[in-house]
Scaffold this active site. Structure first.
Site, PDB file in Angstrom:
ATOM      1  N   PHE A   1       0.869  -1.192   0.000  1.00 51.45           N
ATOM      2  CA  PHE A   1       0.000   0.000   0.000  1.00 51.45           C
ATOM      3  C   PHE A   1       0.892   1.224   0.000  1.00 51.45           C
ATOM      4  CE2 PHE A   1      -2.404   3.499   1.607  1.00 51.45           C
ATOM      5  CZ  PHE A   1      -3.690   3.305   1.118  1.00 51.45           C
TER       6      PHE A   1
ATOM      7  N   ASP B   1       9.210   2.669   1.624  1.00 51.40           N
ATOM      8  CA  ASP B   1       8.071   3.459   2.090  1.00 51.40           C
ATOM      9  C   ASP B   1       7.905   3.223   3.592  1.00 51.40           C
ATOM     10  OD1 ASP B   1       5.610   4.438   2.808  1.00 51.40           O
ATOM     11  OD2 ASP B   1       4.541   3.658   1.066  1.00 51.40           O
TER      12      ASP B   1
ATOM     13  N   LYS C   1       2.709  10.312   8.640  1.00 48.93           N
ATOM     14  CA  LYS C   1       2.092   9.828   9.885  1.00 48.93           C
ATOM     15  C   LYS C   1       2.813  10.309  11.151  1.00 48.93           C
ATOM     16  CE  LYS C   1      -0.318   5.908   7.883  1.00 48.93           C
ATOM     17  NZ  LYS C   1      -1.730   5.897   8.193  1.00 48.93           N
TER      18      LYS C   1
ATOM     19  N   THR D   1       2.587  24.026  -3.825  1.00 48.92           N
ATOM     20  CA  THR D   1       2.507  25.322  -3.137  1.00 48.92           C
ATOM     21  C   THR D   1       3.179  25.308  -1.767  1.00 48.92           C
ATOM     22  OG1 THR D   1       0.408  25.714  -4.224  1.00 48.92           O
ATOM     23  CG2 THR D   1       0.929  27.133  -2.334  1.00 48.92           C
TER      24      THR D   1
HETATM   25  C1  LIG Z   1       2.904   2.499   3.818  1.00 50.10           C
HETATM   26  C2  LIG Z   1       1.987   3.624   3.437  1.00 50.10           C
HETATM   27  N1  LIG Z   1       2.316   4.414   2.398  1.00 50.10           N
HETATM   28  C3  LIG Z   1       1.556   5.440   2.021  1.00 50.10           C
HETATM   29  C4  LIG Z   1       0.377   5.723   2.684  1.00 50.10           C
HETATM   30  C5  LIG Z   1      -0.477   6.870   2.237  1.00 50.10           C
HETATM   31  O1  LIG Z   1      -0.413   7.896   3.170  1.00 50.10           O
HETATM   32  P1  LIG Z   1      -1.553   9.012   3.203  1.00 50.10           P
HETATM   33  O2  LIG Z   1      -2.801   8.357   3.685  1.00 50.10           O
HETATM   34  O3  LIG Z   1      -1.016  10.048   4.155  1.00 50.10           O
HETATM   35  O4  LIG Z   1      -1.679   9.540   1.826  1.00 50.10           O
HETATM   36  C6  LIG Z   1      -0.006   4.927   3.779  1.00 50.10           C
HETATM   37  C7  LIG Z   1      -1.255   5.188   4.516  1.00 50.10           C
HETATM   38  O5  LIG Z   1      -1.741   4.426   5.307  1.00 50.10           O
HETATM   39  C8  LIG Z   1       0.820   3.853   4.169  1.00 50.10           C
HETATM   40  O6  LIG Z   1       0.506   3.053   5.199  1.00 50.10           O
END
Ligand SMILES: Cc1ncc(COP(=O)(O)O)c(C=O)c1O
Length: 483
Positions: free
Chosen positions: A200, A309, A340, A364
């Protein structure tokens, strides 16, 4: 106990126009409750009325209940019906050191709302100093540059662009602007990014092409046709399935390499590989550190950028500031994205990933400077209070508790797993999992699910052994009621 030992004070200083404000947040031990206190079912009547009002202007299908953040304190979330719940979910894993009241300091919010500079064009005087003392003070080894962004998706989306730009620019000329204007090769090349099943990375268009968790997230949205590799499906308990798991990881790595070779051969070069250190939304899927080390080797061999990520895993809950630091590599990544717990989104990048021309990575605000200020203070607290060690200790209690529970309820629970407090357990099916989350909530514990049948535990870094025991007791009661 830990709570009474904490004596820190967090001071925030803001420049608002010509004014200078100083506000001191309350000490943690002054704001801690001694346990949950439930008055109604959740959502309660007040929550339901508010949901009806909101429905006139927004979808409320995602709304669980409404919160009273001024009443919420420390590890406890209070809803608008006065239910006080031990928070083991922390706004989808995004609160680093608890203390909702700190976030709701009215003076802080004044600062947040009236002063949001366009950081790319007109940064405030202390911008770089705050980055140095904040984000850079916790930068993973090998990174000297950081780019702030707003959210997790926005961070990954821009990191992907940085990878594509890097892939084209390294050692080459700056390619045709005319072609790129009409979205054609060679200006807009047919490059690809390899991602993993169950991964994700966000819901924006580019990120969505690499997100493979639930079909509903992708429904009706056109996407890039990019390679997707299998992520190891480990069997638990790990000690019992060492050989099978090693074979499974080898199979996935082989597939990664095959995909890179095949896609390169057909002219759709794989510029980068994106992966989470633990697939969080996808179900808290782990792979061994060795798997990640080998994957890093494959990306190097084939000239692909390696993007880790850490949006959900970063910020300390695994017991190290960055989960990928567990892998034990000197050079683990080219880009590390975060959001987060870091309060601001963004990514660390190697020097060569910084685009050579202005406005190629730009928006921006490029994040929010007040979040950088807050993060500087949060990092100080994490360091002075040794909260990474706290996460290790509390995590141990949680995981041992989960092992005990799965032994006690083998027909219901399985696959207890985790690093630090970043733990999860599987429930026998999706309905039972959802039911268990609701039961726990009505007993005063906020939990979240992930994957199809897992419950994930994402407490803040101030979650102590005491809170872990409290949580386990209530969780045990909720499970007992399922029978
Ligand atoms: C591993 C990971 N990457 C990216 C995201 C996307 O982040 P956002 O919800 O702040 O766009 C999440 C969100 O849960 C995530 O867990």
């Amino acid at each position: 106990n830990f709570i009474t030992q904490i004596t820190h004070r967090i001071s925030f200083t803001f420049s608002i126009g010509y004014r200078h404000q100083q506000t001191t947040a309350k000490r943690v031990e002054e704001v801690e409750f001694d346990g949950p206190c439930m008055k109604t079912e959740v959502p309660g009547p007040r929550s339901k009325i508010l949901a009806q009002q909101l429905e006139a202007i927004q979808s409320v299908v995602q709304v669980n209940f409404f919160c009273d953040y001024e009443e919420s304190k420390g590890n406890y979330l209070v809803d608008v019906d006065g239910n006080r719940m031990l928070d083991v979910y922390t706004q989808i894993a995004s609160i680093p050191i608890g203390g909702y009241s700190i976030l709701y300091d009215p003076e802080l919010f004044l600062g947040t709302f009236v002063n949001r500079p366009a950081l790319g064009m007109m940064p405030p005087e202390q911008f770089s100093e705050k980055l140095v003392n904040g984000l850079m003070a916790v930068a993973p080894k090998g990174f000297s540059r950081v780019q702030t962004m707003a959210c997790g998706s926005c961070s990954n989306e821009n990191a992907y662009k940085a990878i594509f730009i890097w892939y084209r620019v390294r050692g080459q000329q700056f390619l045709s602007l005319v072609f790129s204007f009409f979205f054609q090769v060679p200006g807009c090349p047919d490059l690809t990014l390899l991602s993993f099943m169950g991964g994700f990375h966000g819901r924006t268009l580019g990120c969505l092409a690499t997100t493979h968790t639930k079909a509903i997230q992708k429904l009706d949205v056109p996407s890039f046709d990019w390679p997707i590799a299998p992520f190891p499906q480990l069997r638990y308990p790990l000690g019992q399935f060492e050989r099978e798991n090693a074979q499974e990881e080898a199979r996935c790595l082989e597939e990664v390499e095959d995909l890179i070779v095949k896609w390169n051969q057909k002219g759709r070069h794989v510029a980068g590989v994106v992966i989470e250190p633990i697939q969080a939304e996808g179900g808290d899927n782990h792979a061994s550190f060795d798997f990640y080390r080998k994957l890093r080797g494959i990306t190097k061999k084939h000239g692909c950028a390696f993007l880790v990520d850490e949006v959900q895993t970063g910020g300390g809950s695994t017991g190290k500031f960055w989960a990928h630091e567990h892998w034990g590599l000197d050079d683990p990544a080219d880009i590390v994205s975060f959001s987060k717990k870091m309060l601001t989104g963004g990514y660390y990048q190697k020097n060569s990933f910084q685009p050579d021309k202005p406005f190629r990575i730009f928006n921006t605000w490029l994040g929010d400077h007040t979040k950088n200020l807050l993060l500087t203070e949060v990092i100080k607290v994490i360091k002075t209070e040794n909260l990474l060690d706290q996460a290790k200790r509390s995590g141990k209690v949680i995981l041992e508790g989960l092992y005990n529970l799965q032994d006690k309820y083998p027909h219901l629970l399985s696959r207890a797993r985790g690093i630090g407090t970043f733990c999860a357990i599987d429930v026998k099916d999706e309905d039972t999992r959802n039911n268990l989350i609701l039961k726990a909530r009505n007993k005063g514990v906020v939990l979240g699910g992930c994957g199809t049948q897992s419950i994930r535990f994402r407490p803040a870094l101030v979650f102590t052994e005491h809170h872990a025991h409290l949580f386990l007791d209530i969780f045990n009661d909720a499970i007992a009621e399922l029978k």
